[in-house]
Scaffold this active site. Structure first.
Site, PDB file in Angstrom:
ATOM      1  N   ASP A   1      16.975   4.716  -2.884  1.00 35.85           N
ATOM      2  CA  ASP A   1      16.540   4.589  -1.492  1.00 35.85           C
ATOM      3  C   ASP A   1      17.556   5.287  -0.592  1.00 35.85           C
ATOM      4  O   ASP A   1      18.699   4.838  -0.463  1.00 35.85           O
ATOM      5  CB  ASP A   1      16.433   3.112  -1.101  1.00 35.85           C
ATOM      6  CG  ASP A   1      15.833   2.919   0.275  1.00 35.85           C
ATOM      7  OD1 ASP A   1      16.478   3.353   1.269  1.00 35.85           O
ATOM      8  OD2 ASP A   1      14.737   2.348   0.382  1.00 35.85           O
TER       9      ASP A   1
ATOM     10  N   ASP B   1      19.125   3.125   2.297  1.00 38.57           N
ATOM     11  CA  ASP B   1      20.111   2.147   1.813  1.00 38.57           C
ATOM     12  C   ASP B   1      21.414   2.826   1.444  1.00 38.57           C
ATOM     13  O   ASP B   1      22.517   2.317   1.721  1.00 38.57           O
ATOM     14  CB  ASP B   1      19.561   1.395   0.604  1.00 38.57           C
ATOM     15  CG  ASP B   1      18.546   0.322   0.989  1.00 38.57           C
ATOM     16  OD1 ASP B   1      18.504  -0.045   2.184  1.00 38.57           O
ATOM     17  OD2 ASP B   1      17.797  -0.130   0.103  1.00 38.57           O
TER      18      ASP B   1
ATOM     19  N   THR C   1       0.811  -1.227   0.000  1.00 36.20           N
ATOM     20  CA  THR C   1       0.000   0.000   0.000  1.00 36.20           C
ATOM     21  C   THR C   1       0.838   1.269   0.000  1.00 36.20           C
ATOM     22  O   THR C   1       0.325   2.352  -0.285  1.00 36.20           O
ATOM     23  CB  THR C   1      -0.907   0.037   1.233  1.00 36.20           C
ATOM     24  OG1 THR C   1      -0.096   0.163   2.416  1.00 36.20           O
ATOM     25  CG2 THR C   1      -1.751  -1.228   1.341  1.00 36.20           C
TER      26      THR C   1
END
Length: 212
Positions: free
Chosen positions: A203, A206, A111
């Protein structure tokens, strides 16, 4: 786009240059982490422009004088875990006496909505200027939830600072919390189907921590 009176987009050449370096896939973890801290410091310089001041007496080598100091309770820096941690040291460089809280959110992979797993804020939070930091404002879900939690705990004067934002994220955060000033390093084109900012930088968590 949200009401631009409440959205400050940084246009300083140093911020633009450093964000371009963040985007580069060849920028390694150590350099990426350093750049995030430097950008946070440059952005905080502007975001904290309206900190309240008070005059106090000091003795210089020549005479006594009334000089301005930051007044009131120490400000609070609240990173959204985990990527927001990369911005904390940059802000602390400017305001080393600031208190640091933490809000932990994870994003549902299906989601893309945030869920809280941790919230610890310095007291008395209602008396502090609160700077919420997260490198990326993508869907806006995490930003909205973080500000919700802070307000539930009594926080009132809240600012949100990020490095990159998507138009969708700015709109959602501003509509949910129109009283929160948003400071953005750069507004990118859009979100992709996986809710990543494009062209973006991947990201942030990361790349800051060297994980995949």
């Amino acid at each position: 786009m949200a009401d631009m009176d409440h959205v400050i987009i940084m246009d300083h050449p140093l911020i633009k240059h450093k964000i371009s370096m963040l985007r580069d896939i060849h920028t390694g973890t150590n350099e990426f982490r350093t750049l995030v801290g430097e950008i946070a410091m440059l952005e905080a310089f502007e975001a904290l422009r309206d900190l309240p001041m008070e005059n106090r007496e000091v003795e210089t080598p020549l005479e006594k004088a009334m000089v301005p100091y930051i007044s009131g309770k120490k400000m609070a820096i609240v990173p959204i875990l985990r990527a927001g941690l990369g911005m904390v040291d940059g802000v602390l460089t400017l305001v080393p006496t600031a208190k640091v809280g933490h809000i932990g959110l994870y994003r549902d992979p299906k989601t893309h909505e945030p869920h809280e797993y941790y919230c610890k804020l310095p007291a008395p939070i209602e008396q502090r200027t609160i700077l919420v930091v997260d490198p990326m404002l993508a869907t806006g879900g995490s930003g909205v939830e973080a500000v919700d939690f802070i307000k539930q705990h009594g926080g009132k004067k809240i600012k949100f600072m990020c490095i990159l934002a998507a138009p969708e994220g700015i709109k959602r955060l501003h509509e949910a919390h129109p009283d929160v000033q948003i400071y953005v390093g750069c507004v990118d084109r859009e979100l992709n189907e996986d809710a990543y900012i494009c062209p973006g930088l991947g990201d942030a968590g990361d790349r800051i921590f060297g994980t995949k």
